[in-house]
Design a protein around this motif. Structure first.
Motif, PDB file in Angstrom:
ATOM      1  N   TRP A 106       0.204   6.878  -6.598  1.00 25.84           N
ATOM      2  CA  TRP A 106      -0.967   7.740  -6.777  1.00 25.84           C
ATOM      3  C   TRP A 106      -0.518   9.203  -6.822  1.00 25.84           C
ATOM      4  N   SER A 107       0.455   9.530  -6.001  1.00 25.57           N
ATOM      5  CA  SER A 107       0.934  10.913  -5.922  1.00 25.57           C
ATOM      6  C   SER A 107       1.702  11.355  -7.161  1.00 25.57           C
TER       7      SER A 107
ATOM      8  N   SER B  28       0.822  -1.212   0.000  1.00 21.83           N
ATOM      9  CA  SER B  28       0.000   0.000   0.000  1.00 21.83           C
ATOM     10  C   SER B  28       0.855   1.261   0.000  1.00 21.83           C
ATOM     11  N   GLU B  29       2.069   1.191   0.540  1.00 25.49           N
ATOM     12  CA  GLU B  29       2.922   2.382   0.503  1.00 25.49           C
ATOM     13  C   GLU B  29       3.311   2.718  -0.941  1.00 25.49           C
TER      14      GLU B  29
ATOM     15  N   SER C 249       1.641  14.390  -0.404  1.00 29.04           N
ATOM     16  CA  SER C 249       0.931  13.215  -0.914  1.00 29.04           C
ATOM     17  C   SER C 249      -0.466  13.634  -1.333  1.00 29.04           C
TER      18      SER C 249
ATOM     19  N   ASP D 274       0.294   4.301  -2.608  1.00 29.22           N
ATOM     20  CA  ASP D 274       0.092   5.692  -2.217  1.00 29.22           C
ATOM     21  C   ASP D 274       1.103   6.601  -2.905  1.00 29.22           C
TER      22      ASP D 274
END
Lengths: 382, 382
Positions: B125-126, B118-119, B140, B122
């Protein structure tokens, strides 16, 4: 469909740009193309790029380059088809003008590889192959080149030296291209004694990955006559695909996507291979040059290398290829390459190719992705 | 330009697909859309995807999905505009049909996030933000949501509770969508007491990233009447952009790209916001729902939250939004989301929205990238 013309071209040097970031390169090429076209604004921007997300953690290049070029709030989208991404952006631009949705469009290809270590770049380049069935097993792009070249030598009974003319021709032509990464000719001896990358692929059989950006301004016929002294008409724009994994193809030595996209392009333009004066092909590996010539009807199966050995791919030959250095000598900035090919084709058709100038009217550019699973073909006319 | 219709829709569940890979999800949605359209083949495929390169090391999704769906050697290209990539693929498909280049086109959005930790998701996504000026400083996407929501509260004098109706409405609608990731209503109390993600953005203010794929079949008017019982016409397709970095915008609370692409879309369709029966907006954060409503003319500046508080965004309200759950409850599979929005809009316009069915004729979908630097708007008509 509305006729589409190229009215402006721009490019940065292909090579290692340690002092320019991805956005800088893209903006440089875009502003050069706009200046060449004599326009200050476009309605739409399509950006071809393969690896900005993987190598510099940047998505949404459409908006980013529209923003940083000062073009403002225009339509902007990125197109991706591995190392055919530049040609994919041109395809998008073509559709935008042909549909009447946009009158003036920029198509830009850009890639920045030197911000990442070379292992990451090699790995990312391989993402154009099948991740679950090829890359995950350790297959890399140079290894694919090696498999294809070895198979070609085995099946067609030729030696490594049969591929030398592709490298020699590319470097001879690159020597006269001020934008090329390598501007020195090489000898057949140098080819023969070069170190191995992935046997039998030697150092002079594989195109060098690098940084670079190129851009073209597209517009409809009526604007083209106002804008450009020498508008170049896009006579055909065609895309085809093939199985991505090499092992899924019935015949790995037949580039189906290249073949089908060339057929579609010939049909659109109402021409055949004999009408084409020069062919900017995707020589990511020298074996890909041979296979592209065969797939597009310039040579029979197994005889692509003959064209090189017979001197037919040179500037004075029957079908000149890589006339400004090709991927091999100009350099292969992945997602930018498809636009570089078209810029160089336009230089030839406008009579601006300097020492490499051909007497030409109709040229073809073909960009391949990975081991050839996507092929995008454009035919341009002076 | 040739009129464009949607004649087939398909989608997978949005959520965590531990047993399906990216290509499986894409093929599932594509085959569902083809079956819905009653066709076995298309000429062209455009794939919207944001992060396959970053998360599963796979580029060239166009050829890959054409290959694995059995569609063969058709034209196929990926479009990317961060989390508006699905809508970008639809835009490409629209141009292909509108230009006459293709008669039948598939536009598919697909994303697979659960194959990466998940890191990494994330961080990736950024990448829709400005990598050199925002992400590199540690900003973020949730932090951007927090900055925008805090600024909205400060400038317009509202509290966190003003945003609760966006979450409550989305989850109420998602409860009746069998494809939604979350199918349970939530209460205002649950919203008020939810944990903080990036103060003041609480758990119910941010859309959950997930896996999913959705697809639509597009064709020209003449084929549409043959193929579909209820063809849905694409009345407008429009893209606009804005500065990518939040700090470069004159007014961070004004979504310029959303505003301009909506204006273009209204002009193309010859309608205004008062004609729109429902609005599938990009509620990646609840503050983005408020800002989108304002940017597209449904509320005055600073009054987007009023529409929620006054009950106007519900199924019985003046401008229903997120009618099948929105990004918040259906889930936000990034590059697939733009197509999910359009599939849901088509469900409403075809009268197939089940318990959430509206009496509607004209609907709008708008997909945003990152903090809103790309906005892609489509208006559909029953």
């Amino acid at each position: 469909m509305i006729d589409v013309y190229i009215v402006g071209i721009g490019q940065t040097n292909a090579g290692e740009h340690w002092d320019r970031s991805l956005r800088d390169l893209g903006v440089d090429a875009m502003l050069a193309a706009l200046q060449d076209a004599g326009v200050g604004q476009v309605e739409t921007l399509y950006v071809g790029n393969m690896l900005a997300g993987e190598l510099v953690a940047q998505a949404q290049l459409g908006a980013l380059l529209a923003d940083w070029s000062g073009l403002g709030c225009i339509e902007a989208i990125r197109a991706e088809a591995a190392d055919a991404s530049g040609a994919a952006a041109l395809r998008m631009g073509y559709l935008a003008v042909a549909s009447g949705a946009s009158d003036l469009v920029l198509a830009c290809g850009v890639e920045k590889t030197t911000d990442a270590d070379s292992e990451s770049v090699d790995q990312a380049w391989s993402s154009g192959m099948d991740g679950e069935y090829e890359t995950s097993q350790g297959l890399s792009m140079p290894a694919v080149g090696g498999l294809l070249m070895r198979r070609y030598m085995h099946e067609h009974g030729v030696g490594r030296e049969a591929f030398a003319p592709f490298a020699v021709n590319a470097h001879a032509n690159g020597a006269n291209n001020p934008y090329a990464m390598f501007q020195r000719p090489i000898s057949i001896e140098a080819y023969a004694h070069s170190g191995m990358v992935a046997d039998p692929v030697g150092m002079f059989d594989v195109a060098p990955l690098c940084d670079g950006a190129a851009a073209v301004v597209l517009c409809a016929a009526d604007r083209a006559r106002e804008l450009a002294a020498k508008p170049v008409r896009v006579r055909a724009s065609a895309v085809a695909t093939d199985r991505v994994a090499l092992h899924s193809r019935t015949d790995p030595l037949s580039l189906q996507a290249a073949h089908l996209s060339a057929l579609k392009a010939y049909a659109q333009a109402g021409v055949g291979p004999h009408d084409i004066d020069l062919f900017e092909l995707h020589d990511s590996f020298s074996v890909m040059a041979a296979l592209s010539l065969e797939a597009c009807g310039f040579a029979e199966r197994g005889h692509g290398t003959d064209l090189g050995l017979d001197g037919e791919i040179g500037l004075q030959g029957r079908i000149p290829i890589s006339t400004m250095g090709g991927l091999k000598a100009r350099g292969h900035p992945l997602g930018a390459t498809g636009i570089y090919q078209v810029v160089e084709l336009a230089q030839q058709l406008r009579g601006e190719a300097g020492a490499n100038q051909l007497d030409c009217r109709l040229g073809m550019a073909q960009s391949l992705a990975g081991s050839g699973a996507t092929a995008i073909t454009h035919i341009l006319e002076a």
